[in-house]
Scaffold this motif. Structure first.
Motif, mmCIF file in Angstrom:
data_model
loop_
_atom_site.group_PDB
_atom_site.id
_atom_site.type_symbol
_atom_site.label_atom_id
_atom_site.label_comp_id
_atom_site.label_asym_id
_atom_site.label_seq_id
_atom_site.Cartn_x
_atom_site.Cartn_y
_atom_site.Cartn_z
ATOM 1 N N ARG A 1 0.828 -1.194 0.000
ATOM 2 C CA ARG A 1 0.000 0.000 0.000
ATOM 3 C C ARG A 1 0.877 1.265 0.000
ATOM 4 O O ARG A 1 1.792 1.387 0.802
ATOM 5 N N PHE A 2 0.602 2.136 -0.971
ATOM 6 C CA PHE A 2 1.307 3.424 -1.048
ATOM 7 C C PHE A 2 0.352 4.565 -0.794
ATOM 8 O O PHE A 2 -0.806 4.519 -1.224
ATOM 9 N N LYS A 3 0.861 5.591 -0.124
ATOM 10 C CA LYS A 3 0.102 6.825 0.052
ATOM 11 C C LYS A 3 0.999 7.920 -0.501
ATOM 12 O O LYS A 3 2.109 8.137 0.001
ATOM 13 N N ILE A 4 0.557 8.561 -1.582
ATOM 14 C CA ILE A 4 1.440 9.490 -2.288
ATOM 15 C C ILE A 4 0.825 10.880 -2.322
ATOM 16 O O ILE A 4 -0.361 11.043 -2.649
ATOM 17 N N ARG A 5 1.632 11.867 -1.992
ATOM 18 C CA ARG A 5 1.164 13.252 -2.072
ATOM 19 C C ARG A 5 1.327 13.740 -3.514
ATOM 20 O O ARG A 5 2.431 13.775 -4.044
ATOM 21 N N ARG A 6 0.194 14.059 -4.139
ATOM 22 C CA ARG A 6 0.192 14.479 -5.534
ATOM 23 C C ARG A 6 0.001 15.980 -5.631
ATOM 24 O O ARG A 6 -0.694 16.571 -4.831
ATOM 25 N N GLN A 7 0.653 16.571 -6.616
ATOM 26 C CA GLN A 7 0.433 17.995 -6.876
ATOM 27 C C GLN A 7 0.764 18.244 -8.340
ATOM 28 O O GLN A 7 1.881 17.969 -8.787
ATOM 29 N N GLU B 1 -3.181 10.409 -2.773
ATOM 30 C CA GLU B 1 -3.753 9.281 -3.500
ATOM 31 C C GLU B 1 -3.116 8.000 -2.981
ATOM 32 O O GLU B 1 -1.937 7.980 -2.648
ATOM 33 N N GLU B 2 -3.922 6.952 -2.935
ATOM 34 C CA GLU B 2 -3.395 5.675 -2.439
ATOM 35 C C GLU B 2 -3.376 4.656 -3.569
ATOM 36 O O GLU B 2 -4.222 4.680 -4.468
ATOM 37 N N PHE B 3 -2.381 3.797 -3.518
ATOM 38 C CA PHE B 3 -2.213 2.783 -4.565
ATOM 39 C C PHE B 3 -1.877 1.439 -3.923
ATOM 40 O O PHE B 3 -1.203 1.392 -2.898
ATOM 41 N N ASP B 4 -2.354 0.356 -4.557
ATOM 42 C CA ASP B 4 -1.942 -0.990 -4.151
ATOM 43 C C ASP B 4 -1.127 -1.603 -5.268
ATOM 44 O O ASP B 4 -1.566 -1.631 -6.422
ATOM 45 N N GLN C 1 3.051 3.771 -12.914
ATOM 46 C CA GLN C 1 3.117 4.431 -14.219
ATOM 47 C C GLN C 1 2.437 3.570 -15.298
ATOM 48 O O GLN C 1 1.734 4.068 -16.168
ATOM 49 N N LYS C 2 2.656 2.238 -15.190
ATOM 50 C CA LYS C 2 2.060 1.321 -16.179
ATOM 51 C C LYS C 2 0.552 1.256 -16.036
ATOM 52 O O LYS C 2 -0.167 1.071 -17.009
ATOM 53 N N ASN C 3 0.111 1.392 -14.769
ATOM 54 C CA ASN C 3 -1.306 1.179 -14.494
ATOM 55 C C ASN C 3 -1.785 2.191 -13.451
ATOM 56 O O ASN C 3 -1.955 1.866 -12.292
ATOM 57 N N PRO C 4 -2.015 3.443 -13.893
ATOM 58 C CA PRO C 4 -2.313 4.497 -12.913
ATOM 59 C C PRO C 4 -3.753 4.458 -12.406
ATOM 60 O O PRO C 4 -4.579 5.289 -12.758
ATOM 61 N N ILE C 5 -4.039 3.456 -11.578
ATOM 62 C CA ILE C 5 -5.368 3.311 -10.978
ATOM 63 C C ILE C 5 -5.188 3.348 -9.466
ATOM 64 O O ILE C 5 -4.334 2.634 -8.922
ATOM 65 N N THR C 6 -5.962 4.182 -8.766
ATOM 66 C CA THR C 6 -5.808 4.280 -7.313
ATOM 67 C C THR C 6 -6.369 3.036 -6.641
ATOM 68 O O THR C 6 -7.050 2.213 -7.272
ATOM 69 N N ALA C 7 -6.089 2.939 -5.336
ATOM 70 C CA ALA C 7 -6.554 1.785 -4.573
ATOM 71 C C ALA C 7 -8.075 1.707 -4.610
ATOM 72 O O ALA C 7 -8.658 0.631 -4.547
ATOM 73 N N ALA C 8 -8.726 2.856 -4.710
ATOM 74 C CA ALA C 8 -10.191 2.882 -4.751
ATOM 75 C C ALA C 8 -10.729 2.546 -6.148
ATOM 76 O O ALA C 8 -11.936 2.497 -6.357
ATOM 77 N N GLY C 9 -9.829 2.350 -7.109
ATOM 78 C CA GLY C 9 -10.248 1.952 -8.449
ATOM 79 C C GLY C 9 -10.429 3.103 -9.424
ATOM 80 O O GLY C 9 -10.855 2.895 -10.553
ATOM 81 N N ASP D 1 10.805 -4.238 1.364
ATOM 82 C CA ASP D 1 10.784 -5.214 2.457
ATOM 83 C C ASP D 1 11.254 -4.612 3.781
ATOM 84 O O ASP D 1 11.054 -5.202 4.838
ATOM 85 N N LYS D 2 11.894 -3.471 3.725
ATOM 86 C CA LYS D 2 12.382 -2.852 4.960
ATOM 87 C C LYS D 2 11.538 -1.655 5.405
ATOM 88 O O LYS D 2 11.875 -0.991 6.384
ATOM 89 N N LEU D 3 10.477 -1.337 4.662
ATOM 90 C CA LEU D 3 9.673 -0.150 4.987
ATOM 91 C C LEU D 3 8.358 -0.556 5.631
ATOM 92 O O LEU D 3 7.785 -1.597 5.295
ATOM 93 N N THR D 4 7.875 0.291 6.558
ATOM 94 C CA THR D 4 6.561 0.033 7.146
ATOM 95 C C THR D 4 5.489 0.591 6.213
ATOM 96 O O THR D 4 5.681 1.613 5.561
ATOM 97 N N GLN D 5 4.364 -0.105 6.145
ATOM 98 C CA GLN D 5 3.275 0.295 5.245
ATOM 99 C C GLN D 5 2.138 0.921 6.034
ATOM 100 O O GLN D 5 1.972 0.594 7.201
ATOM 101 N N PRO D 6 1.327 1.767 5.414
ATOM 102 C CA PRO D 6 1.468 2.231 4.040
ATOM 103 C C PRO D 6 2.747 3.050 3.861
ATOM 104 O O PRO D 6 3.131 3.782 4.764
ATOM 105 N N ILE D 7 3.361 2.903 2.704
ATOM 106 C CA ILE D 7 4.570 3.663 2.418
ATOM 107 C C ILE D 7 4.150 5.051 1.938
ATOM 108 O O ILE D 7 3.444 5.181 0.938
ATOM 109 N N VAL D 8 4.546 6.066 2.710
ATOM 110 C CA VAL D 8 4.113 7.440 2.411
ATOM 111 C C VAL D 8 5.197 8.145 1.605
ATOM 112 O O VAL D 8 6.335 8.250 2.045
ATOM 113 N N LEU D 9 4.852 8.565 0.396
ATOM 114 C CA LEU D 9 5.798 9.288 -0.456
ATOM 115 C C LEU D 9 5.383 10.743 -0.575
ATOM 116 O O LEU D 9 4.235 11.049 -0.876
#
Ligand code: SF4
Ligand code: SF4
Ligand code: FES
Lengths: 250, 200
Positions: free
Chosen positions: A8-14, A24-27, A44-52, A89-97
């Motif tokens: 799970r990713f949580k990304i700050r978009r602007q 926006e969140e992504f799986d 980038q290949k599949n820009p669909i958020t976790a909510a679809g 593998d070393k990061l806690t999720q959700p990974i916040v970018l």
């Protein structure tokens, strides 16, 4: 069949410097040994958020993919890090970018680190060797010096130290530890030492070494393990001597 | 690229660092030791204060050695606080905490010194007046915090002083100097708190 593991990713978009920011969140389907960049490539290949919902691909910068170019620095879980060497593998999720906060934003995770290169120019972080005739080979560098100077030369101008430094912000002109560290590197070089004063003088100005607040975050944040606080203290000694000497000769 | 030459920037910063030790830090230490005389009882303490106040030219000495250096250090220090931006919630390192506590303790100490000097200079400087002030819980907290913060600010500043003046360069010497500073902090704090206790 077992349920597909995801990241799970949580990304700050602007969308641009003057646009509002949003989360926006992504799986991403889990695979072993992924890093943050490879996950961003999946988005980038599949820009669909976790909510679809369909969205635009996230913008980021990268180049070498082996932690030597510095381009991919971003905030990962709240701290400046290189995305290419940040292992999932070393990061806690959700990974916040999030983008770095100390540089002007371009878009999403991409910032403009030009100011760091301007600082390198300010401190003359190079060795002038050109002449109108062949100057011959320069003096040799002692091996003991080369060993520690090599560590300082690993800087990739990524900006993680700037991000961590409380003295680098909109209210201050502090150039940050990376440019200062380069002064120590080039002054340690036997040929570079011939222009020592050109690098020490800018450190006395506003934004120079005296603006360091000794929080020592930088040395902990540097992905290349550069002994930044040692460089700062060493150059404190050098600038003190230099300033006093310059004044006494006036 | 504009490189506006501010030739005094470095000098001001270094002067700020130096003033923190000489005279301010030394005065603080002297002050802590002098106040141990409060343990000799009200009469003895008032006599010591009286002697101090009757030193010829004491006002000039206080002005030059204490007030002006503290004012410069405080005013420039406030500017330094303004130009920083703490990020201790994202980078939770001990030294980063010290960075912000150094700033908080500095600001608190300025407020404390103003109150302290007002009470001592313009209200009444004797054992019973201070005793009465410290008998109120708020007065006690104000003083205890003031003394501990002032000592912290001095001792942590002395740790950074060694870096600013290029004395402790490597991480090892910086760590040893920090251990030494911890001892100084404990020592001065014990004296400072004992001073308060003498008035209770
Ligand atoms: S030690 Fe100085 S340069 Fe490094 S993070 Fe702290 S204030 Fe910034
Ligand atoms: S000193 Fe370290 S953190 Fe700072 S820019 Fe260079 S490599 Fe990056
Ligand atoms: S892509 Fe070069 S450092 Fe990450």
């Amino acid at each position: 069949m077992a349920e597909q593991k995801t990241i799970r990713f949580k990304i700050r978009r602007q969308d641009g410097p003057d646009k509002p920011s949003r989360w926006e969140e992504f799986d991403i389907p889990y695979r072993e040994k992924l890093n943050v960049i490879s996950c961003l490539m999946e988005i980038q290949k599949n820009p669909i958020t976790a909510a679809g919902a369909k969205t635009t691909p996230v913008v980021w910068e990268c180049n070498c993919l082996e932690e030597v170019c510095g381009a991919c620095a971003m905030q990962i879980n709240g701290q400046g890090k290189q995305a290419c060497s940040a292992l999932i593998d070393k990061l806690t999720q959700p990974i916040v970018l999030e983008p770095l906060t100390k540089f002007p934003l371009v878009r999403d995770l991409m910032v403009d680190r030009q100011i760091m290169f301007d600082h390198l120019k300010t401190v003359h972080a190079w060795i002038p060797i050109d002449g109108t005739y062949n100057l011959g080979s320069g003096p040799r560098m002692p091996e003991v010096t080369r060993q520690w100077a090599y560590e300082l030369s690993k800087c990739m101008t990524c900006g993680c130290c700037m991000e961590a430094c409380p003295q680098v912000n909109a209210r201050s002109k502090f150039m940050g530890p990376s440019a200062i560290n380069q002064v120590r590197l080039f002054n340690a070089h036997p040929t570079g030492a011939m222009n020592k004063h050109e690098r020490l003088a800018p450190l006395l100005d506003e934004g120079g070494i005296a603006d360091c607040g000794n929080s020592q975050n930088c040395v902990r944040a540097c992905p290349k393990d550069i002994p930044l606080t040692t460089s700062l203290a060493d150059l404190n000694r050098e600038t003190n001597k230099f300033a006093l000497d310059r004044w006494l000769r006036k | 690229m504009s490189t506006t030459q501010k030739p005094y920037h470095f000098l001001i910063r270094r002067a700020h660092s130096l003033l923190g030790l000489v005279p301010i830090g030394l005065f603080l230490t002297f002050h802590m030791f002098l106040n141990l005389t409060a343990h000799g009882g009200a009469e003895f303490y008032d006599k010591v204060i009286g002697t101090m106040q009757s030193v010829p030219g004491i006002f000039i000495i206080e002005l030059v050695v204490i007030f002006i250096p503290i004012a410069i250090h405080a005013i420039y220090g406030t500017w330094v606080v303004y130009t920083g931006q703490s990020n201790v919630l994202r980078y939770k390192y001990a030294r980063n905490w010290f960075y912000i506590i150094q700033r908080i303790s500095g600001l608190y100490t300025v407020v404390f010194i103003i109150i302290h000097v007002y009470l001592m200079r313009f209200v009444e400087a004797n054992f019973s007046a201070l005793s009465a002030f410290l008998s109120q819980p708020l007065g006690l907290i104000l003083y205890a915090l003031g003394i501990l913060f002032a000592i912290f600010h001095f001792v942590n500043g002395l740790w950074a002083f060694a870096i600013t003046w290029g004395l402790t360069i490597g991480p090892h010497s910086q760590k040893i100097w920090m251990y030494a500073m911890v001892l100084v902090f404990i020592f001065l704090s014990a004296i400072g708190l004992a001073n308060i206790a003498a008035f209770l």
